[in-house]
Design a protein around this motif. Structure first.
Motif, PDB file in Angstrom:
ATOM      1  N   VAL A  69       0.781  -1.213  -0.147  1.00  0.00           N
ATOM      2  CA  VAL A  69       0.114  -0.032  -0.091  1.00  0.00           C
ATOM      3  C   VAL A  69       0.843   1.122  -0.070  1.00  0.00           C
ATOM      4  N   HIS A  70       0.677   2.267  -0.930  1.00  0.00           N
ATOM      5  CA  HIS A  70       1.435   3.237  -1.086  1.00  0.00           C
ATOM      6  C   HIS A  70       0.654   4.431  -0.511  1.00  0.00           C
ATOM      7  N   TYR A  71       1.595   5.180   0.552  1.00  0.00           N
ATOM      8  CA  TYR A  71       0.504   6.079   1.373  1.00  0.00           C
ATOM      9  C   TYR A  71       1.310   7.389   0.876  1.00  0.00           C
ATOM     10  N   TYR A  72       0.501   8.344   0.886  1.00  0.00           N
ATOM     11  CA  TYR A  72       0.639   9.956   0.265  1.00  0.00           C
ATOM     12  C   TYR A  72       0.160  10.930   1.744  1.00  0.00           C
ATOM     13  N   ARG A  73       0.937  11.816   2.015  1.00  0.00           N
ATOM     14  CA  ARG A  73       0.444  12.790   2.958  1.00  0.00           C
ATOM     15  C   ARG A  73      -0.474  13.642   1.996  1.00  0.00           C
ATOM     16  N   MET A  74      -1.699  13.854   2.586  1.00  0.00           N
ATOM     17  CA  MET A  74      -2.466  14.954   1.791  1.00  0.00           C
ATOM     18  C   MET A  74      -3.204  16.024   2.804  1.00  0.00           C
ATOM     19  N   ALA A  75      -3.516  17.081   1.862  1.00  0.00           N
ATOM     20  CA  ALA A  75      -4.289  18.188   2.403  1.00  0.00           C
ATOM     21  C   ALA A  75      -5.689  18.289   1.851  1.00  0.00           C
ATOM     22  N   ALA A  76      -6.713  18.461   2.558  1.00  0.00           N
ATOM     23  CA  ALA A  76      -7.920  18.706   2.136  1.00  0.00           C
ATOM     24  C   ALA A  76      -8.209  19.933   1.449  1.00  0.00           C
ATOM     25  N   VAL A  77      -8.885  19.976  -0.013  1.00  0.00           N
ATOM     26  CA  VAL A  77      -9.136  20.968  -0.465  1.00  0.00           C
ATOM     27  C   VAL A  77     -10.736  21.305  -0.754  1.00  0.00           C
ATOM     28  N   GLY A  78     -11.429  20.495  -0.431  1.00  0.00           N
ATOM     29  CA  GLY A  78     -13.046  20.512  -0.348  1.00  0.00           C
ATOM     30  C   GLY A  78     -13.492  19.451  -0.292  1.00  0.00           C
ATOM     31  N   GLY A  79     -14.801  19.247  -0.676  1.00  0.00           N
ATOM     32  CA  GLY A  79     -15.732  18.035  -0.307  1.00  0.00           C
ATOM     33  C   GLY A  79     -16.518  17.982   0.798  1.00  0.00           C
ATOM     34  N   ASP A  80     -17.449  16.863   0.924  1.00  0.00           N
ATOM     35  CA  ASP A  80     -18.186  16.690   2.120  1.00  0.00           C
ATOM     36  C   ASP A  80     -18.279  15.076   2.158  1.00  0.00           C
TER      37      ASP A  80
END
Length: 151
Positions: free
Chosen positions: A95-106
């Protein structure tokens, strides 16, 4: 235990973090394990045909959480073994994991793979996460998690 053939499986997912005034928060999902117990984990899933790891990670996070993200960095790969008795196959999963930041959505726009989606303060998230190797990646995503202004 019978000897099953071995296959390789590849997935991708994200550690979605949010630096807030009161500290770092992490987005987790809850799903049932094979024994029917609810487990808090990171969103992840398999690659579609001709999909790269990054695209799959963004898609899976959006599908399972309803949150759209951008990738900030690759954090690492977790690998483990499991047996899928229905297929009579022993899998070596990466499993390849990435650090992410939320930019939108619900979260109400998510699919039904997870029973619940929740933002948690990092210490609460680490305390309830089911898998030690995922906890290690969360710590790696926010090495200075005591300070919301750390990047």
């Amino acid at each position: 235990m019978p000897r099953y053939p071995t296959k390789r499986a590849v997935s991708a997912g994200g550690i979605v973090v949010d630096p807030r005034a009161d500290g770092w928060w992490v987005l987790l999902i809850a799903r049932r394990n094979a024994a029917g117990e609810l487990q808090w984990t990171l969103p992840k899933g398999g690659l579609e045909p001709d999909e790269d790891h990054e695209t799959a990670a963004l898609r899976e996070v959006a599908e399972e959480t309803g949150i759209e993200c951008r990738i900030e960095e690759k954090l690492g790969v977790i690998d483990y073994w499991f047996v899928w008795r229905d297929d009579r196959v022993r899998y070596h999963k990466f499993v390849h994991y990435y650090r992410m930041a939320a930019v939108g959505g619900d979260p109400s726009a998510r699919d039904d793979e997870a029973e619940e989606v929740r933002w948690l303060p990092i210490d609460d998230a680490l305390a309830c996460m089911a898998h030690p190797n995922e906890r290690d990646l969360v710590r790696k995503a926010v090495p200075e998690h005591g300070r919301a202004d750390a990047t």
